[in-house]
Design a protein around this motif. Structure first.
Motif, PDB file in Angstrom:
ATOM      1  N   LYS A  51       0.820  -1.211   0.000  1.00  0.00           N
ATOM      2  CA  LYS A  51       0.000   0.000   0.000  1.00  0.00           C
ATOM      3  C   LYS A  51       0.855   1.263   0.000  1.00  0.00           C
ATOM      4  O   LYS A  51       0.568   2.229  -0.711  1.00  0.00           O
ATOM      5  N   ARG A 129      -7.111 -11.880  -6.565  1.00  0.00           N
ATOM      6  CA  ARG A 129      -6.742 -10.682  -5.800  1.00  0.00           C
ATOM      7  C   ARG A 129      -7.273  -9.422  -6.482  1.00  0.00           C
ATOM      8  O   ARG A 129      -7.145  -9.247  -7.686  1.00  0.00           O
ATOM      9  N   ALA A 130      -7.857  -8.523  -5.706  1.00  0.00           N
ATOM     10  CA  ALA A 130      -8.401  -7.283  -6.241  1.00  0.00           C
ATOM     11  C   ALA A 130      -7.269  -6.346  -6.653  1.00  0.00           C
ATOM     12  O   ALA A 130      -6.271  -6.196  -5.944  1.00  0.00           O
ATOM     13  N   THR A 138      -9.185  -0.192  -1.388  1.00  0.00           N
ATOM     14  CA  THR A 138      -8.824  -1.559  -1.742  1.00  0.00           C
ATOM     15  C   THR A 138      -7.664  -2.050  -0.878  1.00  0.00           C
ATOM     16  O   THR A 138      -6.665  -1.357  -0.712  1.00  0.00           O
ATOM     17  N   SER A 139      -7.800  -3.226  -0.342  1.00  0.00           N
ATOM     18  CA  SER A 139      -6.754  -3.787   0.512  1.00  0.00           C
ATOM     19  C   SER A 139      -5.903  -4.777  -0.266  1.00  0.00           C
ATOM     20  O   SER A 139      -6.431  -5.588  -1.029  1.00  0.00           O
ATOM     21  N   ASP A 142      -6.958  -8.419  -0.112  1.00  0.00           N
ATOM     22  CA  ASP A 142      -8.274  -8.813  -0.623  1.00  0.00           C
ATOM     23  C   ASP A 142      -8.126  -9.911  -1.679  1.00  0.00           C
ATOM     24  O   ASP A 142      -8.021  -9.638  -2.869  1.00  0.00           O
ATOM     25  N   GLN A 144      -9.756 -13.624  -3.198  1.00  0.00           N
ATOM     26  CA  GLN A 144     -10.987 -14.409  -3.260  1.00  0.00           C
ATOM     27  C   GLN A 144     -10.721 -15.639  -4.119  1.00  0.00           C
ATOM     28  O   GLN A 144     -10.513 -15.529  -5.331  1.00  0.00           O
ATOM     29  N   ARG A 154     -10.163  -8.775 -10.558  1.00  0.00           N
ATOM     30  CA  ARG A 154      -9.581  -9.674  -9.551  1.00  0.00           C
ATOM     31  C   ARG A 154      -8.495 -10.566 -10.175  1.00  0.00           C
ATOM     32  O   ARG A 154      -8.376 -11.731  -9.847  1.00  0.00           O
TER      33      ARG A 154
END
Length: 264
Positions: A51, A129-130, A138-139, A142, A144, A154
């Motif tokens: 980040k 992953r986003a 947005t992390s 994240d 899925q 994603r």
């Protein structure tokens, strides 16, 4: 940093030519496993920094810089679809002009890109992953499972463009050690430096996190080196026999490979 890491893993000395009495080393070695673990560790180490690095590269000043924006877009286009176009041109020219070395360079580079790209597509589809741009909050964490199938938002982990760039860089550098052994000192830094710019451009455009780029670089580097190693240790493999028309000249096995001075 990525370029230095990838380039430093390339063996500076050619492998000895294989003879009938010498056993051919396996395609994947203990040193490869160590390096893979190193890349994996670096990828994980990037997670806490994802980040903050994204903020640095996507701040208002840099995003409004026209030169940076055009340069980042340019290196991305050169990578995809440029790498496949360049590979096809080199292969076609080599085949038409009966230049086996150029033909092999074009095909093996393309082969490396296809292998690495396919691996990356499977991983990013599974990880789900986003991407950083999906939302303001947005992390990087994240993920899925299976979320990347059919959802481009994603498909962040790992970076496809970076994978392609490093696959081309490692394949061309390894092949150049056979075709132009005296020019590797220039080809290697130029190719890996360009590949690193591609990774930075994807972060600059807010399409990938830093850890996406590191893993993409690892997959691409491994794919390119292993394709060249395999094809020159097995020159009569079915794929090359079907696709490469003219004989490849030069040393048979002095390709770049991973080597770490460890002994157990």
């Amino acid at each position: 940093m990525l370029a230095a890491l990838a380039a430093s893993t390339l063996d500076s000395a050619p492998l000895c030519a294989q003879t009938a009495s010498t056993s051919t080393p396996g395609l994947f070695t203990r040193n490869d496993a160590i390096l893979a673990a190193g890349f994996a560790g670096l990828t994980v180490a990037m997670f806490p920094l994802d980040k903050s690095l994204a903020r640095i590269l996507t701040n208002r000043v840099s995003r409004t810089n026209k030169f940076l924006n055009k340069a980042a877009t340019g290196v991305e286009v050169i990578t995809d679809p440029g790498s496949l176009v360049i590979g096809a041109v080199l292969y076609t020219y080599g085949r038409a002009a009966h230049k086996g070395n150029m033909e092999a360079l074009g095909w093996h580079g393309t082969e490396s890109v296809i292998l690495a790209g396919s691996t990356t597509w499977i991983l990013k589809s599974l990880a789900g992953r986003a991407r950083p741009y999906v939302s303001k909050d947005t992390s990087p964490a994240d993920f899925q499972l299976l979320g990347g199938f059919g959802n481009g938002d994603r498909q962040s982990f790992p970076s496809g463009h970076t994978t392609t760039a490093f696959a081309a860089a490692s394949a061309v550098t390894s092949e150049a050690r056979i075709i132009w052994p005296g020019h590797t000192w220039f080809v290697g830094p130029a190719m890996y430096g360009g590949a690193t710019l591609v990774g930075l451009s994807r972060m600059y455009h807010d399409k990938h996190w830093a850890s996406d780029v590191v893993l993409g670089a690892a997959i691409g580097t491994f794919a390119g080196i292993k394709v060249i190693r395999y094809t020159h240790e097995h020159p009569d493999n079915r794929v090359d026999r079907a696709i490469i028309k003219d004989k490849v000249t030069g040393a048979r096995i002095p390709v770049a490979t991973f080597r770490i001075p460890l002994s157990f």
